[in-house]
Design a protein around this motif. Structure first.
Motif, PDB file in Angstrom:
ATOM      1  N   GLU A 165     -29.320 -42.873  83.961  1.00 50.00           N
ATOM      2  CA  GLU A 165     -27.878 -42.727  83.798  1.00 50.00           C
ATOM      3  C   GLU A 165     -27.473 -42.361  82.380  1.00 50.00           C
ATOM      4  OE1 GLU A 165     -25.600 -42.812  86.263  1.00 50.00           O
ATOM      5  OE2 GLU A 165     -27.306 -42.991  87.625  1.00 50.00           O
ATOM      6  N   SER A 166     -28.374 -42.509  81.418  1.00 49.97           N
ATOM      7  CA  SER A 166     -28.035 -42.243  80.018  1.00 49.97           C
ATOM      8  C   SER A 166     -29.253 -41.632  79.348  1.00 49.97           C
ATOM      9  CB  SER A 166     -27.611 -43.547  79.323  1.00 49.97           C
ATOM     10  OG  SER A 166     -27.028 -43.287  78.062  1.00 49.97           O
ATOM     11  N   ASN A 167     -29.196 -40.332  79.067  1.00 48.46           N
ATOM     12  CA  ASN A 167     -30.362 -39.581  78.613  1.00 48.46           C
ATOM     13  C   ASN A 167     -29.905 -38.279  77.976  1.00 48.46           C
ATOM     14  OD1 ASN A 167     -29.895 -37.855  81.028  1.00 48.46           O
ATOM     15  ND2 ASN A 167     -30.635 -39.689  82.100  1.00 48.46           N
ATOM     16  N   ILE A 168     -30.761 -37.326  77.848  1.00 50.19           N
ATOM     17  CA  ILE A 168     -30.349 -36.059  77.218  1.00 50.19           C
ATOM     18  C   ILE A 168     -29.319 -35.319  78.061  1.00 50.19           C
ATOM     19  CG2 ILE A 168     -31.237 -33.705  76.868  1.00 50.19           C
ATOM     20  CD1 ILE A 168     -33.255 -34.753  75.023  1.00 50.19           C
ATOM     21  N   GLN A 169     -29.329 -35.515  79.368  1.00 49.68           N
ATOM     22  CA  GLN A 169     -28.362 -34.841  80.234  1.00 49.68           C
ATOM     23  C   GLN A 169     -27.035 -35.595  80.325  1.00 49.68           C
ATOM     24  OE1 GLN A 169     -29.096 -31.914  81.202  1.00 49.68           O
ATOM     25  NE2 GLN A 169     -31.330 -31.867  81.101  1.00 49.68           N
ATOM     26  N   PHE A 170     -27.075 -36.919  80.349  1.00 51.52           N
ATOM     27  CA  PHE A 170     -25.891 -37.730  80.622  1.00 51.52           C
ATOM     28  C   PHE A 170     -25.524 -38.589  79.424  1.00 51.52           C
ATOM     29  CE2 PHE A 170     -27.760 -37.745  85.130  1.00 51.52           C
ATOM     30  CZ  PHE A 170     -27.098 -36.581  85.473  1.00 51.52           C
ATOM     31  N   GLY A 171     -24.232 -38.666  79.144  1.00 54.21           N
ATOM     32  CA  GLY A 171     -23.725 -39.462  78.033  1.00 54.21           C
ATOM     33  C   GLY A 171     -22.680 -38.674  77.266  1.00 54.21           C
ATOM     34  N   LEU A 172     -22.001 -39.336  76.346  1.00 53.57           N
ATOM     35  CA  LEU A 172     -20.924 -38.701  75.592  1.00 53.57           C
ATOM     36  C   LEU A 172     -21.422 -37.428  74.905  1.00 53.57           C
ATOM     37  CD1 LEU A 172     -17.990 -38.900  74.592  1.00 53.57           C
ATOM     38  CD2 LEU A 172     -18.845 -40.159  72.616  1.00 53.57           C
ATOM     39  N   GLY A 173     -20.727 -36.330  75.147  1.00 52.17           N
ATOM     40  CA  GLY A 173     -21.095 -35.040  74.579  1.00 52.17           C
ATOM     41  C   GLY A 173     -21.930 -34.181  75.496  1.00 52.17           C
ATOM     42  N   GLY A 174     -22.489 -34.790  76.565  1.00 51.67           N
ATOM     43  CA  GLY A 174     -23.262 -34.022  77.527  1.00 51.67           C
ATOM     44  C   GLY A 174     -24.564 -33.491  76.950  1.00 51.67           C
ATOM     45  N   ALA A 175     -25.172 -32.555  77.686  1.00 52.30           N
ATOM     46  CA  ALA A 175     -26.466 -32.002  77.279  1.00 52.30           C
ATOM     47  C   ALA A 175     -26.371 -31.250  75.957  1.00 52.30           C
ATOM     48  CB  ALA A 175     -27.001 -31.079  78.371  1.00 52.30           C
ATOM     49  N   GLY A 176     -25.196 -30.706  75.640  1.00 51.38           N
ATOM     50  CA  GLY A 176     -25.053 -29.936  74.410  1.00 51.38           C
ATOM     51  C   GLY A 176     -25.244 -30.736  73.142  1.00 51.38           C
ATOM     52  N   THR A 177     -25.051 -32.060  73.219  1.00 53.15           N
ATOM     53  CA  THR A 177     -25.222 -32.889  72.026  1.00 53.15           C
ATOM     54  C   THR A 177     -26.645 -32.842  71.516  1.00 53.15           C
ATOM     55  OG1 THR A 177     -23.482 -34.369  72.815  1.00 53.15           O
ATOM     56  CG2 THR A 177     -24.934 -35.236  71.114  1.00 53.15           C
ATOM     57  N   PHE A 178     -27.606 -32.671  72.408  1.00 54.19           N
ATOM     58  CA  PHE A 178     -29.010 -32.667  72.011  1.00 54.19           C
ATOM     59  C   PHE A 178     -29.662 -31.312  72.298  1.00 54.19           C
ATOM     60  CE2 PHE A 178     -27.815 -37.072  72.573  1.00 54.19           C
ATOM     61  CZ  PHE A 178     -28.246 -37.615  71.386  1.00 54.19           C
ATOM     62  N   SER A 179     -28.918 -30.248  71.999  1.00 55.09           N
ATOM     63  CA  SER A 179     -29.494 -28.901  72.087  1.00 55.09           C
ATOM     64  C   SER A 179     -29.027 -28.066  70.913  1.00 55.09           C
ATOM     65  CB  SER A 179     -29.119 -28.239  73.419  1.00 55.09           C
ATOM     66  OG  SER A 179     -27.723 -28.077  73.514  1.00 55.09           O
ATOM     67  N   ASP A 180     -28.920 -28.699  69.741  1.00 54.67           N
ATOM     68  CA  ASP A 180     -28.647 -28.002  68.484  1.00 54.67           C
ATOM     69  C   ASP A 180     -27.162 -27.813  68.203  1.00 54.67           C
ATOM     70  OD1 ASP A 180     -28.051 -25.110  67.222  1.00 54.67           O
ATOM     71  OD2 ASP A 180     -29.894 -25.823  66.319  1.00 54.67           O
ATOM     72  N   GLY A 181     -26.352 -27.745  69.245  1.00 54.93           N
ATOM     73  CA  GLY A 181     -24.931 -27.490  69.011  1.00 54.93           C
ATOM     74  C   GLY A 181     -24.650 -26.058  68.653  1.00 54.93           C
ATOM     75  N   LYS A 182     -25.380 -25.128  69.272  1.00 56.89           N
ATOM     76  CA  LYS A 182     -25.114 -23.715  69.021  1.00 56.89           C
ATOM     77  C   LYS A 182     -23.752 -23.336  69.590  1.00 56.89           C
ATOM     78  CE  LYS A 182     -29.123 -23.048  70.806  1.00 56.89           C
ATOM     79  NZ  LYS A 182     -29.763 -24.305  70.393  1.00 56.89           N
ATOM     80  N   LEU A 183     -22.962 -22.613  68.802  1.00 52.92           N
ATOM     81  CA  LEU A 183     -21.589 -22.320  69.168  1.00 52.92           C
ATOM     82  C   LEU A 183     -21.360 -20.837  69.406  1.00 52.92           C
ATOM     83  CD1 LEU A 183     -19.859 -24.673  66.564  1.00 52.92           C
ATOM     84  CD2 LEU A 183     -20.566 -25.204  68.906  1.00 52.92           C
ATOM     85  N   THR A 184     -22.432 -20.067  69.525  1.00 50.25           N
ATOM     86  CA  THR A 184     -22.267 -18.646  69.828  1.00 50.25           C
ATOM     87  C   THR A 184     -21.822 -18.490  71.277  1.00 50.25           C
ATOM     88  OG1 THR A 184     -24.635 -18.568  70.314  1.00 50.25           O
ATOM     89  CG2 THR A 184     -23.930 -17.797  68.155  1.00 50.25           C
ATOM     90  N   THR A 185     -21.029 -17.475  71.535  1.00 55.13           N
ATOM     91  CA  THR A 185     -20.556 -17.229  72.893  1.00 55.13           C
ATOM     92  C   THR A 185     -20.194 -15.768  73.042  1.00 55.13           C
ATOM     93  OG1 THR A 185     -18.875 -17.803  74.554  1.00 55.13           O
ATOM     94  CG2 THR A 185     -18.203 -17.902  72.247  1.00 55.13           C
ATOM     95  N   GLY A 186     -20.380 -15.260  74.226  1.00 59.05           N
ATOM     96  CA  GLY A 186     -19.976 -13.889  74.525  1.00 59.05           C
ATOM     97  C   GLY A 186     -18.582 -13.821  75.112  1.00 59.05           C
ATOM     98  N   THR A 187     -17.913 -14.965  75.216  1.00 59.33           N
ATOM     99  CA  THR A 187     -16.574 -14.992  75.791  1.00 59.33           C
ATOM    100  C   THR A 187     -15.517 -14.979  74.694  1.00 59.33           C
ATOM    101  OG1 THR A 187     -16.463 -17.419  75.819  1.00 59.33           O
ATOM    102  CG2 THR A 187     -17.467 -16.338  77.722  1.00 59.33           C
TER     103      THR A 187
END
Length: 571
Positions: A165-187
């Motif tokens: 229930e609480s891991n890299i996928q689940f928890g405050l900030g979601g999966a993005g919290t533990f994937s560098d926080g890259k903010l590039t986007t094509g949108t």
């Protein structure tokens, strides 16, 4: 103020100057043909690196200049440039306004509070935007706050004891919290600047406001998302951790169905146990139903039980294309040399990123994804007996290795049967097969690139040491992913090496499997963000199939919040 794009400054000039802002200011004065004291102040709006082969490396800026003398001086300068007939492309721009208004005083509504399910990028920023408009949302998240979650992830990395229930996928900030926080986007979105400013207010580097490829770092993101959650609470919202969606209350029939509430299981006011306490140590869950006519569903792509719940309620969903593959690791120094040549190692350049795609006749396209310069491969499982990989970097991006997903699309037509969750079943099957191939305890199967291309199992590492924290089991990736995916990876790696010479390094490491890069389903909604089959249900973000990264998910959440606010105002 005057905005000036495409100011190119040679890297060697920046290095000689020793002061980036001074060098950019000098270049802007030269570009505008004005005296040194004509620019009262200068703001960098965009910074990118031009490292195309055969040219000296330059750093390219867009700047906004506040001219001494104010508006009259700006108009005179524009007139002068116009009379010359040639010159820089400049324009007068107004200061940015925040498109997410902050409402002062009483809440806009004294009735039911909107409920946001999931505190990943989409859900957290949706709740933030709702709170700024005085709507006092209830944000529920099945995982823990950032501090407790970080401790549980560290423990999992050490011991293999997974909290589902609480891991890299689940928890405050979601999966993005533990994937560098890259903010590039094509949108494109009018909310991007406000989102970046909120991240900076939470502790992210101000450089994310102008870097062409900004990132926050997984060592900084926990305090950033904590700040945003506290802002939601300060503005009258409520944030509940360890609060899991177990059902939706839906009334009506046919086209008249509407949501009336959410069923939750949560641990109100639970104490924060020691990170070394056994998994599941917190007290028992209690059930609660909250009345709600507006429910934002931002559950993320790993909340498979939520997909099953929606399917059972006949909420309109459809299969969508998703991706699968593995993580590939190289020495960051090799990537730097390939990208920057003799300038590799310059502190003004940092660790070099890459973005690659291959198109080989007879094979599906393969592409790099979530590239982490100076980063680490992470153990991203959320289910027992399933191995999942992802990547992250810290803010400094100073790790020895670079890593990236190397992925291949799986299309709806590639899946058997007619179950809308057939893609989820394929993901789970590959994850469980990888767990078995790793030998259990969440060890991951790994293979050297040279052996993978030759179809030969690997017996150990070369000069690239794998960074996956639970350890790897050397062998073969064959049989762990669909043959079409493996074939496209084998065709794609040599093709990508034509663009990045080190990419096919025989001693680079492949670690499998990467299955959670995107959602295999889409919860169908209309242009107003609302489910086409249940009124009042608003599916958003990556899990719902409408985003592909932190910025697009956050913008989707904010856009949804604006739609919900409009609904409540007009009710």
């Amino acid at each position: 103020m005057i905005e000036v794009p495409n100011i190119s400054v040679p890297l060697r000039d920046l290095e000689r100057a020793g002061d980036e802002m001074a060098a950019v200011r000098k270049a802007a004065q030269k570009r505008l043909h004005v005296a040194p004291d004509a620019i009262a102040s200068l703001e960098i709006r965009r910074r990118s690196i031009d490292a195309r082969r055969g040219r000296p490396i330059t750093v390219v800026y867009t700047v906004r200049c506040f001219m001494r003398g104010g508006t009259n001086s700006e108009r005179a300068l524009l007139s002068s440039i116009g009379r010359r007939g040639r010159g820089p492309k400049v324009e007068v721009v107004e200061p940015d306004g925040n498109p997410v208004p902050l409402v002062s005083g009483a809440p806009l509504s004294d009735g039911e509070r909107p409920v946001v399910v999931g505190a990943g990028c989409a859900g957290l920023f949706c709740a933030w935007a709702l709170a700024r408009q005085g709507l006092c949302p209830v944000l529920v998240e099945r995982g823990d706050d950032a501090a407790r979650r970080t401790a549980l992830i560290d423990r999992f990395d050490r011991t293999g004891e997974l909290d589902c229930e609480s891991n890299i996928q689940f928890g405050l900030g979601g999966a993005g919290t533990f994937s560098d926080g890259k903010l590039t986007t094509g949108t494109r979105s009018p909310y991007h600047r406000a989102i970046l400013e909120a991240l900076v207010a939470g502790g992210a580097s101000p450089r994310i406001l102008f870097e062409a490829k900004p990132h926050v770092g997984s060592d900084v993101l926990p305090r950033v998302v904590t700040h945003i959650a506290r802002e939601v609470e300060r503005l009258g919202g409520e944030v509940r951790h360890r609060c899991r969606l177990t059902g939706l209350r839906v009334e009506g029939s046919g086209l008249g169905r509407r949501v009336t509430g959410v069923e939750l299981a949560w641990r109100e006011g639970r104490p924060a146990p020691s990170p070394d306490a056994p998994v599941g140590a917190p007290g028992p869950e209690r059930a609660e139903t909250l009345a709600a006519s507006c429910v934002v569903l931002a559950c993320g792509h790993s909340a498979r039980d939520v997909f099953e719940l929606l399917r059972d309620l006949d909420v309109a969903m459809e299969r969508k294309t998703f991706s699968m593959g593995a993580r590939i690791e190289h020495l960051q120094a090799d990537v730097d040399r390939c990208q920057y040549g003799p300038a590799a190692g310059s502190p003004l350049l940092g660790a070099a990123p890459y973005k690659l795609v291959s198109h080989v006749r007879g094979a599906a396209p393969a592409y790099s994804f979530c590239m982490c310069p100076g980063g680490y491969v992470v153990a991203a499982a959320s289910e027992a007996h399933g191995v999942v990989t992802n990547g992250m970097s810290l803010a400094a991006r100073d790790g020895a290795n670079a890593n990236s997903g190397i992925l291949v699309n799986v299309n709806p037509g590639d899946l058997p049967g007619d179950d809308v969750l057939a893609g989820v079943a394929l993901q789970r099957r590959c994850e469980q097969t990888a767990y078995a191939a790793g030998g259990g305890a969440f060890r991951a199967p790994a293979q050297l690139v040279g052996d993978f291309l030759a179809g030969t199992p690997s017996s150990g590492p070369g000069h690239v040491a794998p960074t996956y924290p639970r350890g790897v089991t050397w062998g073969s990736l064959d049989g762990l992913l669909p043959e079409t995916v493996l074939g496209a990876m084998r065709a794609g790696i040599p093709a990508m090496a034509g663009k990045l010479r080190c990419f096919a390094d025989p001693e680079a490491v492949l670690t499998g499997v990467e299955t959670r890069s995107s959602s295999p389903v889409r919860v169908v909604r209309d242009k107003g963000y609302e489910s086409v089959s249940v009124a009042g249900l608003f599916p958003v973000g990556e899990g719902a199939g409408y985003a592909g990264g932190i910025m697009s998910a956050a913008a989707d959440g904010v856009g949804c919040a604006m739609a919900v606010a409009g609904r409540i105002r007009n009710a």
